[in-house]
Motif scaffolding. Structure first.
Motif, short mmCIF file in Angstrom:
data_model
loop_
_atom_site.label_atom_id
_atom_site.label_comp_id
_atom_site.label_asym_id
_atom_site.label_seq_id
_atom_site.Cartn_x
_atom_site.Cartn_y
_atom_site.Cartn_z
N GLY A 1 -3.71 1.36 -4.25
CA GLY A 1 -2.62 2.20 -4.74
C GLY A 1 -3.12 3.35 -5.59
N VAL A 2 -4.08 3.08 -6.47
CA VAL A 2 -4.67 4.14 -7.29
C VAL A 2 -5.38 5.16 -6.42
N ALA B 1 1.05 4.60 -1.98
CA ALA B 1 0.68 4.02 -3.27
C ALA B 1 1.77 3.07 -3.78
N VAL B 2 3.02 3.50 -3.67
CA VAL B 2 4.12 2.64 -4.10
C VAL B 2 4.15 1.34 -3.29
N TRP C 1 1.58 -0.24 -1.92
CA TRP C 1 0.51 -1.14 -2.38
C TRP C 1 0.87 -1.78 -3.72
N PHE C 2 1.48 -1.02 -4.63
CA PHE C 2 1.87 -1.60 -5.92
C PHE C 2 2.96 -2.66 -5.73
N ALA D 1 1.32 -5.78 -4.46
CA ALA D 1 0.62 -6.49 -5.53
C ALA D 1 1.60 -7.26 -6.41
N ALA D 2 2.72 -6.61 -6.78
CA ALA D 2 3.71 -7.30 -7.62
C ALA D 2 4.34 -8.47 -6.88
N ILE E 1 -4.04 -3.04 -5.98
CA ILE E 1 -3.86 -2.05 -7.04
C ILE E 1 -4.87 -0.91 -6.88
#
Length: 219
Positions: free
Chosen positions: A36-37, A195-196, A198-199, A202-203, A33
């Motif tokens: 991603g940020v 970024a998408v 990495w998110f 994580a999900a 996360i």
């Protein structure tokens, strides 16, 4: 007298929540996360940089060509001129002219004085690898990032050498076609996609781990 049958002791060890793996997974998800940020922040920074390049490109006033790298962002895509005293070597690379036709980009590594790293000058597009018969002179053009950019590995290990810029000549030398001049819009800005990703990672990690723990608890 019949002795009482001892009650079955529940096997709770198999239903215990795995603490250490959970901490490990949550730490990994937190890192994803954060990455991603960070990519979203880089996206905003890159958009600001591209806007600066486009403003530079719209300026017609000449600036003094930077003597030493690295070249400030405020000077990239600005108009400038240099005096090539002598062509030290030729660097032939693939490129396109201003009509979109492919060819061989002739990049001259020029000596501009007794000392210094010299200047890279893109003098035009050729149809083959034969260098043009050009001994130097005054060249006016656009300052762009040079082809000798450090690799990602060199940046990570701290061995990146400041990259020289390059001047793309407004008018090609005799026998060549004018090279296409890059613009700020050509600077890659893929940080939103990163970024998408990495998110999503994580999900996916959370979902896969939750399903694995659920399956273990249901045994």
């Amino acid at each position: 007298m019949t002795e009482p049958v001892p009650s079955a002791v529940p096997r709770s060890s198999g239903r215990r929540w795995p603490l250490i793996p959970t901490i490990f997974v949550l730490c990994a998800v937190a890192v994803m996360i954060a990455l991603g940020v960070w990519q979203l922040q880089r996206k905003a920074e890159k958009e600001t940089l591209i806007a600066l390049y486009e403003r530079n490109r719209a300026m017609s006033a000449l600036v003094t060509y930077p003597e030493l790298p690295p070249v400030p962002d405020a000077m990239l895509f600005r108009k400038s001129s240099v005096v090539c005293l002598e062509v030290v070597r030729w660097d032939q690379r693939g490129g396109t002219d201003r009509m979109g036709k492919s060819g061989i980009r002739m990049v001259a590594d020029c000596r501009t004085g007794a000392e210094g790293p010299g200047v890279l000058v893109d003098v035009g597009i050729a149809d083959d690898f034969t260098p043009p018969k050009w001994a130097g002179g005054t060249v006016q053009g656009t300052i762009v990032p040079g082809p000798e950019q450090p690799t990602v590995v060199e940046r990570l290990i701290g061995r990146a050498v400041p990259a020289r810029a390059m001047l793309v000549a407004d008018a090609p030398v005799a026998g060549l076609r004018a090279s296409e001049v890059p613009s700020g819009a050509d600077v890659p800005n893929n940080h939103l996609a990163y970024a998408v990703q990495w998110f999503i990672f994580a999900a996916a990690a959370l979902i896969i781990y939750a399903l694995a723990v659920r399956r273990r608890l249901q045994r």
